[in-house]
Design a protein around this motif. Structure first.
Motif, mmCIF file in Angstrom:
data_model
loop_
_atom_site.group_PDB
_atom_site.id
_atom_site.type_symbol
_atom_site.label_atom_id
_atom_site.label_comp_id
_atom_site.label_asym_id
_atom_site.label_seq_id
_atom_site.Cartn_x
_atom_site.Cartn_y
_atom_site.Cartn_z
ATOM 1 N N ASP A 1 -3.298 3.144 -12.459
ATOM 2 C CA ASP A 1 -4.096 3.537 -13.623
ATOM 3 C C ASP A 1 -3.566 4.833 -14.218
ATOM 4 O O ASP A 1 -3.461 4.980 -15.442
ATOM 5 C CB ASP A 1 -5.561 3.714 -13.226
ATOM 6 C CG ASP A 1 -6.231 2.390 -12.868
ATOM 7 O OD1 ASP A 1 -5.728 1.343 -13.307
ATOM 8 O OD2 ASP A 1 -7.244 2.420 -12.148
ATOM 9 N N GLY A 2 -3.223 5.787 -13.338
ATOM 10 C CA GLY A 2 -2.699 7.060 -13.822
ATOM 11 C C GLY A 2 -1.356 6.900 -14.522
ATOM 12 O O GLY A 2 -1.098 7.531 -15.555
ATOM 13 N N ARG B 1 -3.541 -6.245 -8.379
ATOM 14 C CA ARG B 1 -4.991 -6.138 -8.459
ATOM 15 C C ARG B 1 -5.616 -7.382 -9.077
ATOM 16 O O ARG B 1 -6.583 -7.928 -8.564
ATOM 17 C CB ARG B 1 -5.380 -4.914 -9.288
ATOM 18 C CG ARG B 1 -6.897 -4.729 -9.421
ATOM 19 C CD ARG B 1 -7.279 -3.731 -10.498
ATOM 20 N NE ARG B 1 -6.681 -2.427 -10.267
ATOM 21 C CZ ARG B 1 -6.890 -1.374 -11.075
ATOM 22 N NH1 ARG B 1 -7.664 -1.515 -12.143
ATOM 23 N NH2 ARG B 1 -6.328 -0.221 -10.818
ATOM 24 N N GLU C 1 -1.924 5.372 -17.900
ATOM 25 C CA GLU C 1 -2.479 6.366 -18.823
ATOM 26 C C GLU C 1 -1.399 7.323 -19.308
ATOM 27 O O GLU C 1 -1.361 7.701 -20.485
ATOM 28 C CB GLU C 1 -3.599 7.142 -18.130
ATOM 29 C CG GLU C 1 -4.321 8.111 -19.054
ATOM 30 C CD GLU C 1 -5.513 8.749 -18.400
ATOM 31 O OE1 GLU C 1 -6.159 9.609 -19.047
ATOM 32 O OE2 GLU C 1 -5.818 8.419 -17.232
ATOM 33 N N ARG D 1 -10.087 -0.412 -21.259
ATOM 34 C CA ARG D 1 -10.859 -0.991 -20.159
ATOM 35 C C ARG D 1 -11.460 -2.354 -20.546
ATOM 36 O O ARG D 1 -12.615 -2.652 -20.263
ATOM 37 C CB ARG D 1 -11.959 -0.029 -19.698
ATOM 38 C CG ARG D 1 -11.415 1.311 -19.228
ATOM 39 C CD ARG D 1 -12.473 2.173 -18.585
ATOM 40 N NE ARG D 1 -11.934 3.479 -18.195
ATOM 41 C CZ ARG D 1 -11.199 3.714 -17.117
ATOM 42 N NH1 ARG D 1 -10.922 2.728 -16.285
ATOM 43 N NH2 ARG D 1 -10.748 4.932 -16.844
ATOM 44 N N GLU E 1 -7.907 -6.429 -19.060
ATOM 45 C CA GLU E 1 -6.702 -6.067 -18.308
ATOM 46 C C GLU E 1 -6.092 -7.272 -17.601
ATOM 47 O O GLU E 1 -4.865 -7.419 -17.548
ATOM 48 C CB GLU E 1 -7.006 -4.985 -17.276
ATOM 49 C CG GLU E 1 -7.508 -3.677 -17.860
ATOM 50 C CD GLU E 1 -9.018 -3.559 -17.779
ATOM 51 O OE1 GLU E 1 -9.697 -4.566 -18.088
ATOM 52 O OE2 GLU E 1 -9.519 -2.477 -17.412
ATOM 53 N N THR F 1 -5.657 -1.530 -20.659
ATOM 54 C CA THR F 1 -6.050 -0.583 -19.626
ATOM 55 C C THR F 1 -6.735 0.631 -20.228
ATOM 56 O O THR F 1 -7.745 1.116 -19.723
ATOM 57 C CB THR F 1 -4.816 -0.130 -18.819
ATOM 58 O OG1 THR F 1 -4.203 -1.279 -18.234
ATOM 59 C CG2 THR F 1 -5.198 0.839 -17.726
ATOM 60 N N ARG G 1 0.809 -1.218 0.000
ATOM 61 C CA ARG G 1 0.000 0.000 0.000
ATOM 62 C C ARG G 1 0.848 1.277 0.000
ATOM 63 O O ARG G 1 0.401 2.319 0.457
ATOM 64 C CB ARG G 1 -0.961 0.024 1.197
ATOM 65 C CG ARG G 1 -1.925 -1.155 1.229
ATOM 66 C CD ARG G 1 -2.825 -1.144 -0.014
ATOM 67 N NE ARG G 1 -3.731 -2.294 -0.026
ATOM 68 C CZ ARG G 1 -3.552 -3.398 -0.739
ATOM 69 N NH1 ARG G 1 -2.471 -3.510 -1.498
ATOM 70 N NH2 ARG G 1 -4.421 -4.373 -0.707
ATOM 71 N N THR H 1 -1.397 3.341 -4.566
ATOM 72 C CA THR H 1 -2.762 2.854 -4.707
ATOM 73 C C THR H 1 -3.003 2.333 -6.112
ATOM 74 O O THR H 1 -2.214 2.576 -7.031
ATOM 75 C CB THR H 1 -3.772 3.977 -4.420
ATOM 76 O OG1 THR H 1 -3.603 5.012 -5.418
ATOM 77 C CG2 THR H 1 -3.540 4.575 -3.046
ATOM 78 N N GLU H 2 -4.103 1.592 -6.297
ATOM 79 C CA GLU H 2 -4.487 1.136 -7.628
ATOM 80 C C GLU H 2 -4.706 2.315 -8.567
ATOM 81 O O GLU H 2 -4.401 2.247 -9.760
ATOM 82 C CB GLU H 2 -5.764 0.293 -7.545
ATOM 83 C CG GLU H 2 -5.584 -1.034 -6.845
ATOM 84 C CD GLU H 2 -6.867 -1.829 -6.810
ATOM 85 O OE1 GLU H 2 -7.909 -1.304 -7.267
ATOM 86 O OE2 GLU H 2 -6.843 -2.978 -6.328
ATOM 87 N N ARG H 3 -5.244 3.388 -8.012
ATOM 88 C CA ARG H 3 -5.505 4.567 -8.830
ATOM 89 C C ARG H 3 -4.216 5.138 -9.412
ATOM 90 O O ARG H 3 -4.184 5.618 -10.549
ATOM 91 C CB ARG H 3 -6.212 5.627 -7.983
ATOM 92 C CG ARG H 3 -6.655 6.850 -8.757
ATOM 93 C CD ARG H 3 -7.504 7.760 -7.892
ATOM 94 N NE ARG H 3 -6.782 8.158 -6.679
ATOM 95 C CZ ARG H 3 -7.322 8.854 -5.708
ATOM 96 N NH1 ARG H 3 -8.585 9.209 -5.772
ATOM 97 N NH2 ARG H 3 -6.605 9.184 -4.640
ATOM 98 N N SER H 4 -3.120 5.078 -8.632
ATOM 99 C CA SER H 4 -1.841 5.570 -9.148
ATOM 100 C C SER H 4 -1.348 4.708 -10.298
ATOM 101 O O SER H 4 -0.724 5.204 -11.235
ATOM 102 C CB SER H 4 -0.803 5.620 -8.027
ATOM 103 O OG SER H 4 -0.477 4.318 -7.570
#
Length: 311
Positions: free
Chosen positions: A29-30, A216, A33, A279, A282, A276, A21, A24-27
């Motif tokens: 994805d960013g 994930r 991208e 979507r 993945e 990714t 941790r 995060t998962e969001r990081s």
């Protein structure tokens, strides 16, 4: 092992950072991208602009390689659709994973070390068009899969595909690279430094992003699909390329060897980035890249023994 160790190291770093941790998962994805929208387009731009292509283009060499891509890609798509019951869009991800190779992190150091300086010309000739061709095909196929059956002909379908091409960051990078190459106005000074820095960030950032994705999605849920894709990528693809290069198009042994080793590289990280972005698929994309990279330690060694015996 020294070739794939850095790949595993960066994937493992992303995995551990997500597992503990620290990120995060969001990081993840960013980061994915960023790589897809900026770093990879810059990498493609630089590759196309700086590629040293001969006056007479090697159509037979490219044909040998991309016929192999077509065979592996089609086989994986059929596997996804007919045997595994996946959607048409996910079938594109399967095909892309079986046909697109990890050239930056694995292919270049492996081929130059195994074949020597004689590999430079045939290697550059594949590097210059490999990702542009496979990424363009994947984009067009995916956009086509998103259309309803009644939309697949006529003006509406054409406008959607054209709009996708015009706004796709990867294809914009390719287009700008071709334009700059034709005009001869290559970036210099600070502009070249920016291009080089952005291009250099593509490989490490994408591998760390995939490590975060592995935390994930894992690999167990898609190990059968990933294993099938790995066999197509690591065995079928290089075998077809070598047979076509040596016995159909009668290319020199060095060119056939470079084509084989290029095809024998594991699934490229761009497969995961593409999945990714869209979507779709993945989990299977991250599993295929990870498993094929691990198996490549064995299969690439076997291909190197084969090439030594074939000389």
């Amino acid at each position: 092992m020294t070739v794939v160790a850095p790949v595993f190291g960066l994937i493992g770093m992303g995995f551990l950072a997500a597992r503990t941790r620290l990120v995060t998962e969001r990081s993840g994805d960013g980061l994915a991208e960023y790589v897809f929208a900026l770093a990879i387009p810059f990498l493609l731009f630089r590759t196309i602009v700086e590629a040293d292509l001969p006056d007479a283009l090697p159509w037979a060499y490219w044909a040998a390689y991309f016929i192999g891509v077509f065979a592996a890609w089609t086989s994986a798509t059929v596997l996804a659709r007919r045997l595994l019951g996946r959607s048409e869009a996910e079938g594109v991800i399967f095909g892309f994973a079986a046909g697109q190779a990890n050239t930056v992190m694995v292919g270049v150091p492996l081929i130059l070390k195994a074949v020597g300086e004689a590999a430079a010309a045939p290697l550059v000739l594949l590097l210059a068009i490999h990702l542009p061709v496979t990424m363009t095909v994947a984009t067009l196929l995916f956009e086509g899969s998103a259309l309803r059956p009644q939309e697949r002909s006529g003006r509406r379908a054409l406008l959607r595909v054209v709009r996708s091409i015009a706004t796709h960051p990867i294809l914009i990078g390719i287009g700008l690279g071709l334009l700059v190459r034709q005009t001869g106005l290559q970036p210099v000074g600070a502009a070249k430094t920016v291009v080089d820095l952005m291009a250099a960030s593509a490989a490490p950032c994408s591998l760390i992003a995939m490590g975060i994705a592995l935390d994930r999605y894992g690999i167990r849920g898609e190990w059968r699909a990933a294993l099938a894709i790995s066999v197509l990528k690591l065995v079928l693809h290089p075998l077809l390329v070598y047979v076509l290069a040596r016995y159909v198009f009668a290319l020199p042994p060095v060119w056939a060897a470079v084509g084989l080793l290029f095809a024998a590289c594991p699934s490229g990280i761009n497969v995961y980035l593409f999945a990714t972005r869209m979507r779709t698929g993945e989990a299977v994309a991250s599993a295929a890249v990870s498993l094929s990279t691990g198996l490549a330690v064995v299969t690439v060694s076997a291909w190197l023994v084969f090439l030594g015996a074939a000389r």
